[in-house]
Design a protein around this motif. Sequence first.
Motif, PDB file in Angstrom:
ATOM      1  N   UNK A  11       0.840  -1.194   0.000  1.00 17.87           N
ATOM      2  CA  UNK A  11       0.000   0.000   0.000  1.00 17.87           C
ATOM      3  C   UNK A  11       0.876   1.246   0.000  1.00 17.87           C
ATOM      4  N   UNK A  12       0.340   2.343  -0.521  1.00 21.56           N
ATOM      5  CA  UNK A  12       1.007   3.643  -0.466  1.00 21.56           C
ATOM      6  C   UNK A  12       0.268   4.508   0.547  1.00 21.56           C
ATOM      7  N   UNK A  13       0.995   5.359   1.215  1.00 20.34           N
ATOM      8  CA  UNK A  13       0.372   6.310   2.127  1.00 20.34           C
ATOM      9  C   UNK A  13       0.301   7.642   1.393  1.00 20.34           C
ATOM     10  N   UNK A  14      -0.928   8.139   1.213  1.00 24.29           N
ATOM     11  CA  UNK A  14      -1.128   9.378   0.458  1.00 24.29           C
ATOM     12  C   UNK A  14      -1.993  10.348   1.250  1.00 24.29           C
ATOM     13  N   UNK A  15      -1.825  11.628   0.965  1.00 22.03           N
ATOM     14  CA  UNK A  15      -2.634  12.647   1.624  1.00 22.03           C
ATOM     15  C   UNK A  15      -4.086  12.488   1.204  1.00 22.03           C
ATOM     16  N   UNK A  16      -4.987  12.546   2.166  1.00 19.36           N
ATOM     17  CA  UNK A  16      -6.422  12.433   1.907  1.00 19.36           C
ATOM     18  C   UNK A  16      -6.908  13.713   1.231  1.00 19.36           C
ATOM     19  N   UNK A  17      -7.323  13.584  -0.010  1.00 17.23           N
ATOM     20  CA  UNK A  17      -7.748  14.747  -0.790  1.00 17.23           C
ATOM     21  C   UNK A  17      -9.097  15.294  -0.331  1.00 17.23           C
ATOM     22  N   UNK A  18      -9.826  14.539   0.499  1.00 14.62           N
ATOM     23  CA  UNK A  18     -11.142  15.000   0.955  1.00 14.62           C
ATOM     24  C   UNK A  18     -11.056  15.858   2.215  1.00 14.62           C
ATOM     25  N   UNK A  19      -9.872  15.981   2.813  1.00 12.70           N
ATOM     26  CA  UNK A  19      -9.702  16.780   4.027  1.00 12.70           C
ATOM     27  C   UNK A  19      -8.594  17.813   3.808  1.00 12.70           C
ATOM     28  N   UNK A  20      -8.862  19.041   4.204  1.00 15.65           N
ATOM     29  CA  UNK A  20      -7.868  20.093   4.019  1.00 15.65           C
ATOM     30  C   UNK A  20      -6.756  19.978   5.062  1.00 15.65           C
ATOM     31  N   UNK A  66       6.311  26.148  13.856  1.00 13.41           N
ATOM     32  CA  UNK A  66       5.238  25.924  12.884  1.00 13.41           C
ATOM     33  C   UNK A  66       4.762  24.482  12.964  1.00 13.41           C
ATOM     34  N   UNK A  67       3.470  24.292  12.791  1.00 15.16           N
ATOM     35  CA  UNK A  67       2.885  22.961  12.796  1.00 15.16           C
ATOM     36  C   UNK A  67       2.089  22.740  11.514  1.00 15.16           C
ATOM     37  N   UNK A  68       2.166  21.512  11.028  1.00 15.16           N
ATOM     38  CA  UNK A  68       1.417  21.111   9.843  1.00 15.16           C
ATOM     39  C   UNK A  68       0.718  19.806  10.189  1.00 15.16           C
ATOM     40  N   UNK A  69      -0.538  19.695   9.840  1.00  9.46           N
ATOM     41  CA  UNK A  69      -1.280  18.459  10.076  1.00  9.46           C
ATOM     42  C   UNK A  69      -2.115  18.145   8.846  1.00  9.46           C
ATOM     43  N   UNK A  70      -2.209  16.868   8.541  1.00  9.93           N
ATOM     44  CA  UNK A  70      -3.071  16.435   7.458  1.00  9.93           C
ATOM     45  C   UNK A  70      -3.611  15.053   7.789  1.00  9.93           C
ATOM     46  N   UNK A  71      -4.452  14.546   6.925  1.00  9.69           N
ATOM     47  CA  UNK A  71      -4.975  13.203   7.054  1.00  9.69           C
ATOM     48  C   UNK A  71      -4.379  12.363   5.940  1.00  9.69           C
ATOM     49  N   UNK A  72      -4.097  11.123   6.246  1.00  7.38           N
ATOM     50  CA  UNK A  72      -3.510  10.222   5.258  1.00  7.38           C
ATOM     51  C   UNK A  72      -4.397   8.988   5.110  1.00  7.38           C
ATOM     52  N   UNK A  73      -4.378   8.431   3.931  1.00  8.83           N
ATOM     53  CA  UNK A  73      -5.109   7.194   3.667  1.00  8.83           C
ATOM     54  C   UNK A  73      -4.148   6.160   3.075  1.00  8.83           C
ATOM     55  N   UNK A  74      -4.444   4.914   3.343  1.00  8.76           N
ATOM     56  CA  UNK A  74      -3.678   3.817   2.769  1.00  8.76           C
ATOM     57  C   UNK A  74      -4.307   3.494   1.423  1.00  8.76           C
TER      58      UNK A  74
END
Length: 95
Positions: A11-20, A66-74
Amino acid sequence: MTRRTFRYVPFSIVQDATAEPEYEARCVAGDEFECGAESGVQHDPAEVEEWQRRHTQETRHTRYRRNFADYAVMQPPDGVPLGLEPARVARVHVS
């Protein structure tokens, strides 16, 4: 006796495009105590950078955390069914 079969799916871990993604900064300038002023959570890094510029102009403070947060999906590779888990164990009972 129980025998286990492990199947690996790359699997690849990618940024969830449905969440900013979220960006924020906190002023950590100060000799004994941090300033502590915060930009608040923003969805555009340019807004945080502009907040930092304004805060520096007003206070002469130049150090920020600085902080950065995102959601990731498999994400499974092409051709692999979406319902398949990244690591799945199949138990086989042998008599």
